[in-house]
Design an enzyme around this catalytic site. Structure first.
Site, PDB file in Angstrom:
ATOM      1  N   TRP A  59       0.835  -1.216   0.000  1.00 38.33           N
ATOM      2  CA  TRP A  59       0.000   0.000   0.000  1.00 38.33           C
ATOM      3  C   TRP A  59       0.858   1.250   0.000  1.00 38.33           C
ATOM      4  CZ3 TRP A  59      -4.243  -0.348  -2.208  1.00 38.33           C
ATOM      5  CH2 TRP A  59      -5.057  -1.485  -2.051  1.00 38.33           C
TER       6      TRP A  59
ATOM      7  N   ASP B 117      -2.122   6.901   6.023  1.00 38.01           N
ATOM      8  CA  ASP B 117      -3.155   6.002   5.513  1.00 38.01           C
ATOM      9  C   ASP B 117      -3.471   4.999   6.625  1.00 38.01           C
ATOM     10  OD1 ASP B 117      -4.691   4.058   4.318  1.00 38.01           O
ATOM     11  OD2 ASP B 117      -3.320   3.676   2.635  1.00 38.01           O
TER      12      ASP B 117
ATOM     13  N   LYS C 272     -12.735  -1.530   5.745  1.00 41.63           N
ATOM     14  CA  LYS C 272     -11.938  -2.439   6.569  1.00 41.63           C
ATOM     15  C   LYS C 272     -12.505  -2.454   7.990  1.00 41.63           C
ATOM     16  CE  LYS C 272      -9.211  -2.744   2.911  1.00 41.63           C
ATOM     17  NZ  LYS C 272      -8.248  -1.767   2.582  1.00 41.63           N
TER      18      LYS C 272
HETATM   19  C1  PLP Z   1      -7.652  -1.289   1.270  1.00 38.90           C
HETATM   20  C2  PLP Z   1      -6.572  -0.299   1.401  1.00 38.90           C
HETATM   21  C3  PLP Z   1      -6.405   0.741   0.466  1.00 38.90           C
HETATM   22  C4  PLP Z   1      -7.270   0.884  -0.749  1.00 38.90           C
HETATM   23  O1  PLP Z   1      -8.553   1.273  -0.424  1.00 38.90           O
HETATM   24  P1  PLP Z   1      -9.631   1.560  -1.579  1.00 38.90           P
HETATM   25  O2  PLP Z   1     -10.820   1.971  -0.786  1.00 38.90           O
HETATM   26  O3  PLP Z   1      -9.825   0.294  -2.334  1.00 38.90           O
HETATM   27  O4  PLP Z   1      -9.105   2.648  -2.426  1.00 38.90           O
HETATM   28  C5  PLP Z   1      -5.379   1.629   0.686  1.00 38.90           C
HETATM   29  N1  PLP Z   1      -4.574   1.545   1.751  1.00 38.90           N
HETATM   30  C6  PLP Z   1      -4.711   0.561   2.667  1.00 38.90           C
HETATM   31  C7  PLP Z   1      -3.783   0.514   3.827  1.00 38.90           C
HETATM   32  C8  PLP Z   1      -5.720  -0.379   2.520  1.00 38.90           C
HETATM   33  O5  PLP Z   1      -5.854  -1.356   3.426  1.00 38.90           O
END
Ligand code: PLP
Length: 360
Positions: A102, A172, A196
């Site tokens: 990521w 993030d 998540k």
């Molecule tokens: C799932 C995830 C993403 C991507 O998320 P989207 O909603 O599909 O854009 C980005 N960063 C992390 C850490 C993630 O777990």
């Protein structure tokens, strides 16, 4: 309905109580005669739902007044570009921590807008740990510092916040937000896709400090300007109304469970159960450095990869779903977000024990 436990990395398990409440309110929300899905986002009912969700999120994370909470769309992926578009402000570079898949995606996207300095990387050990503060090579001219506090695929979590002087920290937090208390004022921006640890896919939450709003690079689309969303209380366009409603129910559920300190306690308990079992077993293996083991996403391998398929099939027959690791890393991954009850982890370990015995 048979009892199942869903270990998906996302979209992921939601609290049963929340789903039951959403079911009860599906056709007629609080006597409105309507489903939340059918409401105008500008009507007083939905405005109340959104305001309640924001207030509860602010309370849970103790978000200071000088931060805006935005309910956006486009996923964490859109933030990969929205962050540089709003934060570069004439600067030519940004610092990024390279901790896995990521982080790499965020780096690749930012590279379209600026020079990315890799302020630290764990590539040398195949992303099985996170660099420490001492190892960071910070650039004081960087527009911001970006890191991924929980690598959802790699299973690497950082339990500390990098110290970067005057350079704003952007994080993030998609896969561990609300799993433990955090100190919001250490961050310039926190963002997370909802699917998540919050609610349904389609909602993205951004917590952004006031002074970082209002200056974008030339050509920034209106929808990628934090100021537009802040000025319109996240209702510039039609927001993800149902997602906001479910997230609001999850926030209330978290408060009823004792908030984030209580969540942290149970998340430590759940993840320790599984890691202790992995460490004691010579059939299963966790590749992640002990101090960076994610409490949310726990990858592990079997003694022989040739047993993976049988493991997944029998796990499924035992009601343990979506344990397959990400295709880029292989093996297994158990995602045990807030909504995964401890009984799910206990059931997984019981199954793993019997599988190991049968295949020793
Ligand atoms: C799932 C995830 C993403 C991507 O998320 P989207 O909603 O599909 O854009 C980005 N960063 C992390 C850490 C993630 O777990």
């Amino acid at each position: 309905m048979t009892q199942i436990f869903n270990f998906s990395a996302g979209p992921a398990v939601l609290p049963k109580e929340v789903l039951a409440q959403a079911r009860d309110e599906m056709m007629d929300w609080h006597g409105s005669g309507m489903s939340v899905m059918e409401m105008s986002h500008r009507g007083k009912e939905f405005m109340g739902i959104a305001a309640g969700a924001e207030a509860d999120l602010r309370e849970l994370l103790a978000i200071p007044q000088n931060y805006k909470v935005l309910f956006l769309q486009g996923g964490a992926h859109s933030q990969f570009s929205m962050v540089p578009m709003n934060l570069l402000r004439g600067n030519k570079s940004a610092d990024y921590l390279d901790t896995g898949i990521w982080a790499k995606k965020a780096i690749d996207e930012a590279s379209r807008y600026c020079q990315v300095n890799i302020a630290g990387s764990s590539k040398d050990k195949n992303y099985t740990y996170a660099p420490s503060q001492d190892a960071l090579k910070l650039n004081q001219d960087a527009a911001y510092f970006h890191f991924t506090s929980n690598e959802t695929i790699g299973g690497v979590e950082m339990f500390w916040t990098p110290v970067t002087g005057d350079v704003p920290v952007v994080c993030d937090m998609s896969s561990h937000i609300l799993s433990r208390p955090i100190d919001v004022k250490q961050y310039g921006i926190i963002y997370a896709g909802a699917q998540k640890n919050i609610g349904p896919a389609g909602l993205t939450i951004v917590i952004v400090r006031d002074d970082l709003i209002g200056e974008t690079i030339a050509g920034t689309p209106t929808m990628f300007d934090y100021k537009v969303h802040a000025d319109h209380e996240s209702m510039y366009n039609t927001p993800a109304t149902y997602g906001i409603y479910i997230a609001g129910l999850v926030f209330k559920w978290l408060k009823s469970k004792g908030g984030l300190p209580a969540m942290e306690k149970i998340n430590i308990e759940k993840s320790t159960l599984l890691y202790d079992y992995l460490d004691a077993s010579d059939f299963y293996h966790s590749p992640i450095a002990v101090e960076n083991r994610s409490r949310m996403n726990i990858p592990f391998t079997l003694k022989e990869a040739s047993l993976d398929e049988a493991f997944l099939k029998q796990a499924q027959q035992n009601g343990l779903l979506q344990l397959k690791g990400h295709k880029l890393v292989g093996g297994m991954r158990a995602s045990i977000y807030n909504a995964m009850p401890i009984e799910g982890v206990q059931a997984l370990i019981a199954f793993m024990k019997s599988f190991a015995q049968a295949n020793a």
